[in-house]
Design a protein around this motif. Structure first.
Motif, PDB file in Angstrom:
ATOM      1  N   PRO A 190      41.760  26.395  11.973  1.00 11.97           N
ATOM      2  CA  PRO A 190      41.849  26.849  13.366  1.00 11.97           C
ATOM      3  C   PRO A 190      43.221  26.550  13.958  1.00 11.97           C
ATOM      4  CG  PRO A 190      40.587  24.821  13.226  1.00 11.97           C
ATOM      5  CD  PRO A 190      40.863  25.243  11.811  1.00 11.97           C
ATOM      6  N   LEU A 191      43.578  27.294  14.984  1.00 11.15           N
ATOM      7  CA  LEU A 191      44.841  27.083  15.689  1.00 11.15           C
ATOM      8  C   LEU A 191      44.605  26.085  16.812  1.00 11.15           C
ATOM      9  CD1 LEU A 191      47.802  27.753  16.329  1.00 11.15           C
ATOM     10  CD2 LEU A 191      46.963  29.669  17.709  1.00 11.15           C
ATOM     11  N   VAL A 192      45.338  24.969  16.769  1.00  5.50           N
ATOM     12  CA  VAL A 192      45.218  23.914  17.774  1.00  5.50           C
ATOM     13  C   VAL A 192      46.589  23.747  18.420  1.00  5.50           C
ATOM     14  CG1 VAL A 192      44.576  21.530  18.239  1.00  5.50           C
ATOM     15  CG2 VAL A 192      43.423  22.795  16.408  1.00  5.50           C
ATOM     16  N   MET A 193      46.690  24.056  19.705  1.00 10.00           N
ATOM     17  CA  MET A 193      47.922  23.877  20.475  1.00 10.00           C
ATOM     18  C   MET A 193      47.703  22.770  21.499  1.00 10.00           C
ATOM     19  SD  MET A 193      49.265  27.790  21.099  1.00 10.00           S
ATOM     20  CE  MET A 193      47.784  28.285  21.994  1.00 10.00           C
ATOM     21  N   THR A 280      34.111  14.009  18.159  1.00  9.15           N
ATOM     22  CA  THR A 280      33.327  15.241  18.009  1.00  9.15           C
ATOM     23  C   THR A 280      34.228  16.467  17.999  1.00  9.15           C
ATOM     24  OG1 THR A 280      31.467  14.194  19.159  1.00  9.15           O
ATOM     25  CG2 THR A 280      31.464  16.595  19.010  1.00  9.15           C
ATOM     26  N   LEU A 281      35.213  16.479  18.862  1.00 10.16           N
ATOM     27  CA  LEU A 281      36.131  17.622  18.927  1.00 10.16           C
ATOM     28  C   LEU A 281      36.993  17.723  17.673  1.00 10.16           C
ATOM     29  CD1 LEU A 281      37.131  19.938  20.728  1.00 10.16           C
ATOM     30  CD2 LEU A 281      38.805  18.350  21.693  1.00 10.16           C
ATOM     31  N   SER A 282      37.434  16.587  17.157  1.00 14.00           N
ATOM     32  CA  SER A 282      38.272  16.616  15.948  1.00 14.00           C
ATOM     33  C   SER A 282      37.508  17.112  14.732  1.00 14.00           C
ATOM     34  CB  SER A 282      38.836  15.223  15.673  1.00 14.00           C
ATOM     35  OG  SER A 282      37.781  14.313  15.380  1.00 14.00           O
ATOM     36  N   GLY A 283      36.173  17.012  14.741  1.00 15.45           N
ATOM     37  CA  GLY A 283      35.385  17.527  13.620  1.00 15.45           C
ATOM     38  C   GLY A 283      35.489  19.031  13.467  1.00 15.45           C
ATOM     39  N   PHE A 284      35.777  19.745  14.572  1.00 13.27           N
ATOM     40  CA  PHE A 284      35.936  21.202  14.504  1.00 13.27           C
ATOM     41  C   PHE A 284      37.325  21.612  14.042  1.00 13.27           C
ATOM     42  CE2 PHE A 284      32.569  20.572  17.673  1.00 13.27           C
ATOM     43  CZ  PHE A 284      31.597  21.410  17.180  1.00 13.27           C
ATOM     44  N   ILE A 335      57.290  12.706  20.974  1.00  9.87           N
ATOM     45  CA  ILE A 335      55.947  12.743  21.571  1.00  9.87           C
ATOM     46  C   ILE A 335      54.881  12.413  20.536  1.00  9.87           C
ATOM     47  CG2 ILE A 335      54.272  14.233  22.728  1.00  9.87           C
ATOM     48  CD1 ILE A 335      56.647  15.806  23.836  1.00  9.87           C
ATOM     49  N   ARG A 336      55.058  12.877  19.308  1.00 10.35           N
ATOM     50  CA  ARG A 336      54.020  12.684  18.282  1.00 10.35           C
ATOM     51  C   ARG A 336      53.818  11.205  17.955  1.00 10.35           C
ATOM     52  NH1 ARG A 336      51.555  16.281  15.045  1.00 10.35           N
ATOM     53  NH2 ARG A 336      52.993  17.955  15.671  1.00 10.35           N
ATOM     54  N   THR A 337      54.870  10.422  18.008  1.00  6.64           N
ATOM     55  CA  THR A 337      54.711   8.984  17.728  1.00  6.64           C
ATOM     56  C   THR A 337      53.798   8.313  18.744  1.00  6.64           C
ATOM     57  OG1 THR A 337      56.762   8.587  18.966  1.00  6.64           O
ATOM     58  CG2 THR A 337      56.934   8.782  16.571  1.00  6.64           C
ATOM     59  N   SER A 338      53.907   8.704  20.009  1.00  9.43           N
ATOM     60  CA  SER A 338      53.009   8.133  21.026  1.00  9.43           C
ATOM     61  C   SER A 338      51.601   8.697  20.927  1.00  9.43           C
ATOM     62  CB  SER A 338      53.570   8.382  22.428  1.00  9.43           C
ATOM     63  OG  SER A 338      53.620   9.771  22.710  1.00  9.43           O
ATOM     64  N   LEU A 339      51.455   9.949  20.467  1.00  8.58           N
ATOM     65  CA  LEU A 339      50.122  10.548  20.343  1.00  8.58           C
ATOM     66  C   LEU A 339      49.330   9.954  19.182  1.00  8.58           C
ATOM     67  CD1 LEU A 339      50.936  14.321  20.978  1.00  8.58           C
ATOM     68  CD2 LEU A 339      49.848  12.717  22.555  1.00  8.58           C
ATOM     69  N   GLN A 340      50.007   9.554  18.122  1.00  9.97           N
ATOM     70  CA  GLN A 340      49.307   8.967  16.987  1.00  9.97           C
ATOM     71  C   GLN A 340      48.640   7.650  17.350  1.00  9.97           C
ATOM     72  OE1 GLN A 340      52.279   8.736  13.946  1.00  9.97           O
ATOM     73  NE2 GLN A 340      52.156  10.927  13.427  1.00  9.97           N
ATOM     74  N   LEU A 345      43.336  12.848  16.367  1.00 11.11           N
ATOM     75  CA  LEU A 345      43.051  14.252  16.666  1.00 11.11           C
ATOM     76  C   LEU A 345      44.325  15.089  16.747  1.00 11.11           C
ATOM     77  CD1 LEU A 345      41.116  16.521  17.985  1.00 11.11           C
ATOM     78  CD2 LEU A 345      41.815  15.511  20.151  1.00 11.11           C
ATOM     79  N   PHE A 346      45.386  14.509  17.269  1.00 14.30           N
ATOM     80  CA  PHE A 346      46.617  15.269  17.512  1.00 14.30           C
ATOM     81  C   PHE A 346      47.419  15.523  16.231  1.00 14.30           C
ATOM     82  CE2 PHE A 346      45.625  12.997  21.452  1.00 14.30           C
ATOM     83  CZ  PHE A 346      45.597  14.047  22.355  1.00 14.30           C
ATOM     84  N   ASN A 347      46.997  14.948  15.121  1.00  8.14           N
ATOM     85  CA  ASN A 347      47.681  15.242  13.855  1.00  8.14           C
ATOM     86  C   ASN A 347      47.449  16.674  13.402  1.00  8.14           C
ATOM     87  OD1 ASN A 347      48.681  12.603  13.658  1.00  8.14           O
ATOM     88  ND2 ASN A 347      46.829  11.894  12.611  1.00  8.14           N
ATOM     89  N   TYR A 348      46.369  17.301  13.861  1.00  6.95           N
ATOM     90  CA  TYR A 348      46.058  18.683  13.491  1.00  6.95           C
ATOM     91  C   TYR A 348      46.657  19.696  14.457  1.00  6.95           C
ATOM     92  CZ  TYR A 348      42.449  16.189  10.866  1.00  6.95           C
ATOM     93  OH  TYR A 348      41.787  15.317  10.037  1.00  6.95           O
ATOM     94  N   ALA A 349      47.325  19.230  15.525  1.00  7.74           N
ATOM     95  CA  ALA A 349      47.764  20.120  16.605  1.00  7.74           C
ATOM     96  C   ALA A 349      49.259  20.400  16.513  1.00  7.74           C
ATOM     97  CB  ALA A 349      47.430  19.507  17.966  1.00  7.74           C
TER      98      ALA A 349
END
Length: 414
Positions: A190-193, A280-284, A335-340, A345-349
């Motif tokens: 899926p596309l995750v933005m 739950t959201l990351s499972g999709f 930004i990605r370093t702070s999101l991890q 979940l944000f690794n797929y986005a």
């Protein structure tokens, strides 16, 4: 003497009978000459010279006679040919090879035609195969264009460029991701933005524009706009929120697969979402799912990483330097370093940062809001309203601390 007596004793015989002895001598000489010639010929053919021996002439004559007899009538059959004969045979063969073929003469009353070239059937099959491949490629390209026209992405891009101020690079990134994903209906993930930025830079407004556009295209059946504070408040049971969100996503995805559509899920205020609901959201977002769950678009909107964006923009105050850093991905990596640290979940986005708005962008926000409320656009009045907003001032540039968030409140007080 004896011969003379014989001639005398037979006077009645013809005169030619008396000539017997000279004839015999001539015949005898001719035989000897033949024998000598044949012996010389045999010596020349064999390549051996006769050795002068001291043997008597009688023995030499006998040998010559034996040799000639053997030459005339060989006792054994052999394939060996004399050297002279071999040379002659080779010359004859060479002459035969170098003989020119006779020219073919055609009658004068008949037209001459060149020989027909037989074309291979394989070339026709090859041409047919190339034509089929070209037709399939053209059909695939037309299908891609049909899918893009079905979702009217050109109209969406024009709307975003017109309505959202100061986020040109972010809008380009969003449209590129949507065009690549919506070109086909079959995907492997899926596309995750994930849209990030400080308050008031236009994140939620872009989410509303996306929801409005896709609802108009797909009749609102395959668009879910989920606000965490509204659908799952703090006093709500997290388990019930998980069941509610998973049931909505599953139902929309199944129905969209039947209608060959791609559903769009816009989730705002992700920073307020509980960790269990994030799980739950990351499972999709996983790739090991059925096809209907892989054909979906998720837009996550949050303020996470807003402080990193503010620091980065103020540190790179020059407009040219800032845009070059955004295009190179330095801001995304920051930004990605702070999101991890927040959630995996944000690794797929795909991270899309929204930067701070300058004073010129705030002026456009006031002008647009006044036009919507029906006020006459006065430039002096707009500049006065824009001066009431707080700014970061660095290197001669002013960046709004709250963006366009207070513009509506300021206009409503007029």
């Amino acid at each position: 003497m004896e011969e003379r007596d014989l001639c005398a004793e037979a006077p009645k015989r013809p005169q030619k009978i008396c000539m017997v002895s000279p004839v015999r001598a001539v015949v005898h000489l001719r035989r000897k000459i033949r024998i000598l010639r044949k012996s010389r010929l045999q010596i020349d053919l064999t390549g051996k010279k006769s050795s002068e021996s001291a043997q008597p002439r009688l023995v030499q004559k006998q040998k010559m006679l034996v040799d000639t007899v053997g030459f005339q009538k060989p006792q054994y059959f052999t394939f060996d040919t004399p050297s002279l004969e071999r040379v002659s045979i080779v010359k004859q063969r060479r002459r035969k090879k170098y003989r020119k073929s006779r020219a073919v003469l055609y009658p004068e009353n008949i037209k001459k035609h060149l020989p027909l070239e037989h074309k291979s059937k394989a070339t026709r099959c090859l041409l047919l195969l190339t034509a089929i491949i070209c037709f399939q490629i053209l059909n695939a390209i037309e299908n891609l264009d049909d899918n893009l026209e079905k979702y009217d992405l050109d109209g969406l891009e024009k709307t975003l460029q017109r309505e959202v101020f100061g986020q040109k690079i972010a809008i380009e990134n969003i449209m590129n991701l949507l065009k690549d994903y919506l070109a086909t209906h079959i995907h492997n993930k899926p596309l995750v933005m994930s849209v990030h930025g400080p308050s008031g830079v236009g994140k939620s407004y872009v989410g509303r524009l996306l929801a409005r556009h896709f609802r108009a295209i797909m009749d609102g059946e395959f668009v879910l706009q989920y606000f965490v504070m509204h659908h799952c408040p703090a006093d709500e049971n997290v388990f019930s929120c998980q069941l509610n969100l998973s049931s909505k996503i599953s139902a929309m995805v199944s129905q969209a697969e039947l209608d060959e559509r791609i559903p769009v899920f816009i989730i705002d205020e992700v920073e307020m979402m509980p960790p269990a609901l994030l799980d739950t959201l990351s499972g999709f977002f996983q790739t090991n799912q059925t096809n209907e769950y892989l054909n979906a678009i998720y837009v996550l909107i949050s303020n996470i990483g807003g402080s990193e964006i503010t620091k980065y923009v103020l540190h790179n105050a020059s407009n040219d330097i800032l845009h070059s850093h955004i295009m190179s991905g330095d801001l995304v990596s920051a930004i990605r370093t702070s999101l991890q640290q927040n959630h995996p979940l944000f690794n797929y986005a795909d991270i899309i940062p929204f930067i701070l708005l300058e004073r010129s962008h705030i002026v456009h926000c006031f002008l647009d809001e006044l036009m919507r409320e029906g006020f006459y656009p006065d430039n002096n009045h707009i500049e006065t309203l824009a001066g009431q907003i707080n700014y970061y001032t660095i290197q001669g540039r002013q960046y709004s601390t709250t963006g366009c968030k207070l513009v509506g409140a300021k206009v409503s007080l007029l």
